[in-house]
Design an enzyme around this catalytic site. Structure first.
Site, PDB file in Angstrom:
ATOM      1  N   VAL A 497       0.831  -1.204   0.000  1.00 43.56           N
ATOM      2  CA  VAL A 497       0.000   0.000   0.000  1.00 43.56           C
ATOM      3  C   VAL A 497       0.867   1.255   0.000  1.00 43.56           C
ATOM      4  O   VAL A 497       2.039   1.245   0.350  1.00 43.56           O
ATOM      5  CB  VAL A 497      -0.954   0.013   1.217  1.00 43.56           C
ATOM      6  CG1 VAL A 497      -1.901  -1.154   1.142  1.00 43.56           C
ATOM      7  CG2 VAL A 497      -0.171  -0.022   2.528  1.00 43.56           C
ATOM      8  N   GLU A 498       0.247   2.365  -0.417  1.00 36.57           N
ATOM      9  CA  GLU A 498       0.915   3.667  -0.534  1.00 36.57           C
ATOM     10  C   GLU A 498       2.107   3.610  -1.488  1.00 36.57           C
ATOM     11  O   GLU A 498       3.106   4.294  -1.290  1.00 36.57           O
ATOM     12  CB  GLU A 498       1.365   4.188   0.846  1.00 36.57           C
ATOM     13  CG  GLU A 498       0.243   4.362   1.849  1.00 36.57           C
ATOM     14  CD  GLU A 498      -0.612   5.582   1.583  1.00 36.57           C
ATOM     15  OE1 GLU A 498      -0.537   6.123   0.472  1.00 36.57           O
ATOM     16  OE2 GLU A 498      -1.366   5.978   2.485  1.00 36.57           O
ATOM     17  N   GLY A 499       2.025   2.777  -2.505  1.00 32.55           N
ATOM     18  CA  GLY A 499       3.116   2.636  -3.467  1.00 32.55           C
ATOM     19  C   GLY A 499       3.880   1.352  -3.212  1.00 32.55           C
ATOM     20  O   GLY A 499       4.463   1.178  -2.143  1.00 32.55           O
TER      21      GLY A 499
END
Length: 809
Positions: A497-499
């Site tokens: 998540v978040e990249g």
């Protein structure tokens, strides 16, 4: 520029010009003429070229502009790829902080050390000691993940009623208005109890409607939504990821068309007709307020002349007609609410754009500026929580669990794993706190947020893997007694998540950092992208010659520090800590030099050479992580008991930096440049070694027994006081086992000749009492320690059908 010989000539000439400002006027003229004849005028035998201009600064500057900077500007404009709008907005987002110092090649350590040690306010500490402690007590992670597949209603109510969703919202709107450090501390503490609960709490406080409203919302939007979010009356989610656009979020296919339409009881409302399909949306299945990212188009020019307005963000109540909340995803048994949502031709008023009409098309910049909270606060807190839990629980388990008649923590193989657990946990906690402090001081460190997101979630993976090795069978059998099974399953979630971590390392940390944190490259690119004018040329000239002086300075600085072992670098600290500051200063200069060499020799193709950019990302990351460890040591008053942790982190970082620099040099396509730089950076070869076995043993021993250093390392985690929880049993057993060790060792020694005739600890105690080796209190000490130990090493078991029949009943 594809010709390496021509490129070296060009680079060498510019390096010579870099020192012009330091030379007397006659020498300036001579150097300028040589370079002009060599570069700008390849057919330099033209008549009149040999005429020497007047020796004035104005003349020299004019020659430099016309014969050096202007041709170089044309060259750069041809070489630079066209920068997309989303790329430009990503580069503009955030601020440059300590990453800029590390890119400078000469970090000013006093700027880091002069900051006040981080502290929580009285209200923040009371919240951690009160509601957060209570939340951890009432959450049963086994019930959440195995039985209910959701948080129990009482936990949902507790989270809402106590303001957990409003930690970042100001008090004027009914929120808690906590600092980034407190936000991080809350998530970290909950994560040591239940990752599912931690994720539920952290998402509304990171990338979500509240953060976007605070930064960009209209006053009407803030007044309406922020109090409701703070009180838990609204459950928010944010929908960004699409099936066809994950890491490439700028390519989202979801769109909105500006139009007019009747809406509810209103006629001819100016609004947007939205079509989207999203997935992986945390809290999506239970959300009442949906933040949505989409591309906005205005084909009828209702808003202006521009048709493609760009990425836009809007807030949509989930009960709006046409909004479809899909079924749930199941993220590896971490059963926080997560799922898809969609809509087709959903009409919303134009006022639902976050920030109103003025922010139409500004969504990508808004996301880039707000994304740092998830990357720099929430996910690092999650990783650090796992490290603290592993350090305290698995370290104690290594003392409690026995094999071959001794604690498994005394075996060197186990100590090697324990050393990594302790070392990485110290590193993660140091970086977590330093980054949160930067945010609280007003920084929005976009590059550093990527560093801590990547390395603290990767640190979580390393720590949990080592912890599972030490636990063995107790780690792989799920049940209420397994402290790390669910955390192990959560690792892929945190790194995704978040990249995704692969892209965070290979594209964001150095790709963004090379432009954003470098003192000159962004200015060069900015000047080159502007329209042709005298002002643009002068701006480019200043950046170009500043860059050349910077490059030459780092070349000389690197060679000087490498040949002298950096012993003359002016740094703070004492003893071995001072040497680490000096070594990091040397590596900063080496990194800055090699980064420039990679950029100059590879140009735009560096963007595609992800192995090289990934290694350079590792270098600046390790420079930051080692800086954080040294700063933590300084903030805490340099307790000598913690020195092994500091040494382990710095030794590990320096060794990794050395390996990464060498990897870049081995793979840099321009081999003459690589050969020269290897001689400059490593004139005596590679001298930095990984942490020694002895240092690892010191750290392992600190995890095997209670101490002030162990308490500092695990400070902030949830530690239950009763024996109903496995960590509580471990804490109880560790104390009893240590107190009983001396007496039990004496007993076994006295009975050494006949020990094989005794089959259990009870037999030993009985014999010891009979022979007068033990008294009643000694016997009780051994017996209670053994009972506590056996309770800790017990593994959960279930009916053959795993209770499915009972579930059906």
């Amino acid at each position: 520029m594809n010709n390496p010989v021509r490129y070296l000539q060009f680079s060498g000439a510019l390096l010579l010009i870099a020192v012009i400002d330091l030379l007397p006027a006659p020498w300036q003229i001579a150097v300028v003429l040589l370079v002009v004849m060599h570069l700008a005028l390849p057919h330099w035998r033209r008549p009149g070229i040999a005429l020497v201009p007047a020796a004035t600064s104005e003349t020299i500057y004019d020659w430099r502009l016309r014969w050096i900077s202007e041709p170089a500007l044309r060259l750069v404009r041809r070489a630079l790829p066209r920068m997309s709008r989303t790329e430009r907005e990503a580069l503009d987002a955030g601020t440059v902080w300590w990453d800029g110092e590390l890119f400078s090649g000469k970090p000013r350590w006093r700027l880091l050390r002069q900051q006040e040690p981080p502290t929580l306010t009285r209200e923040e500490q009371a919240f951690l000691d009160g509601p957060v402690e209570e939340l951890c007590r009432i959450v049963d992670d086994w019930e959440v993940t195995h039985e209910r597949h959701d948080l129990p209603p009482k936990v949902w109510h507790f989270i809402r009623d106590n303001g957990f969703f409003g930690m970042i919202i100001p008090r004027t709107y009914g929120g808690l208005e906590f600092s980034a450090l407190a936000h991080s501390a809350v998530v970290m503490k909950i994560a040591t109890r239940s990752v599912s609960a931690a994720v539920t709490v952290m998402v509304p406080n990171s990338l979500g409607p509240a953060k976007l409203l605070l930064e960009y919302g209209t006053e009407e939007q803030k007044d309406h939504y922020l109090p409701r979010l703070a009180q838990g009356k609204e459950v928010p989610c944010f929908a960004l990821t699409s099936p066809e656009a994950g890491s490439d979020a700028g390519a989202i296919p979801d769109f909105g068309i500006v139009c007019r339409q009747d809406f509810e009881e209103h006629k001819d409302v100016l609004g947007i007709k939205l079509t989207w399909e999203k997935r992986y949306i945390t809290l999506g299945p239970v959300a009442t307020l949906l933040g949505l990212a989409f591309k906005l188009y205005d084909p009828d020019h209702l808003l202006g002349e521009e048709e493609d307005l760009g990425i836009t963000l809007a807030l949509i109540p989930t009960d709006t007609a046409g909004v479809v909340i899909g079924r749930r995803h199941m993220p590896l048994n971490q059963v926080f609410m997560n799922g898809p949502n969609s809509g087709k031709d959903v009409f919303v008023p134009i006022e639902w754009i976050i920030g109103g009409l003025a922010y139409a098309g500004q969504g990508w910049r808004m996301l880039m500026e707000c994304l740092a909270d998830g990357r720099s606060i929430s996910l690092p807190a999650l990783g650090t929580g796992a490290g603290k839990l592993a350090s305290r629980a698995v370290g104690a388990y290594g003392r409690i669990r026995r094999q071959f008649k001794q604690p498994i923590g005394r075996f060197e193989g186990v100590q090697e794993a324990l050393a990594r657990i302790g070392g990485y946990t110290y590193m993660m906690d140091s970086a977590r706190v330093l980054t949160a402090r930067a945010i609280d001081s007003g920084e929005k460190p976009s590059v550093i947020s990527a560093i801590v997101k990547y390395h603290l979630t990767e640190g979580m993976r390393r720590v949990v893997n080592d912890a599972m090795d030490v636990l063995g069978g107790a780690g792989i059998c799920l049940g209420p007694r397994n402290l790390l099974g669910r955390t192990y399953q959560a690792v892929p979630i945190s790194i995704t998540v978040e990249g995704a971590n692969i892209l965070t390392r290979t594209m964001i940390i150095f790709g963004q950092g090379a432009v954003r944190s470098h003192p000159y490259i962004f200015h060069l690119m900015e000047a080159a992208s502007n329209e042709e004018s005298e002002k643009s040329l002068q701006k480019f000239d200043r950046a170009l010659f500043g860059h050349m002086r910077y490059l030459l300075g780092n070349l000389l600085r690197t060679f000087f520090h490498a040949t002298t072992g950096a012993r003359f670098a002016r740094v703070p600290g004492r003893g071995s800590v001072r040497r680490y500051y000096q070594h990091l200063t040397r590596m900063s200069a080496s990194f800055a030099l090699l980064a420039d060499a990679a950029i100059l020799t590879l140009g735009g193709s560096l963007k595609r050479r992800e192995r090289i950019s990934g290694r350079l990302a590792d270098v600046i990351s390790q420079l930051y992580l080692a800086s954080a460890a040294l700063q933590r040591f300084n903030d805490q008053g340099e307790p000598q008991e913690d020195l092994p942790f500091v040494r382990w982190v710095c030794d590990q970082s320096l060794h990794t930096i050395q390996s990464s620099l060498s990897g870049v040099l081995s793979n840099l396509p321009n081999r003459p440049v690589a050969w020269m730089l290897r001689w400059v950076i490593f004139p005596y070869g590679r001298r930095f070694n990984p942490p020694t076995d002895r240092l690892g043993q010191e750290i392992a021993e600190m995890l095997l027994a209670p101490s002030a250093a162990r308490d500092r390392l695990t400070d902030g985690m949830f530690i239950p006081t009763g024996l109903e929880d496995q960590l509580g049993r471990i804490e109880d057993a560790l104390d009893k086992v240590i107190r009983a060790e001396y007496v039990e060792r004496k007993l076994r020694k006295e009975l050494a000749q006949s020990i094989d005739t005794y089959r259990s600890i009870d037999d030993l105690v009985t014999a010891g009492l009979a022979q007068g080796i033990l008294d009643a209190s000694d016997a009780e000490l051994i017996t209670s320690a053994d009972a506590a130990r056996r309770e800790v090493i017990r593994v959960d078991d279930f009916p053959n059908d795993l209770g499915k029949e009972a579930d059906h009943d």
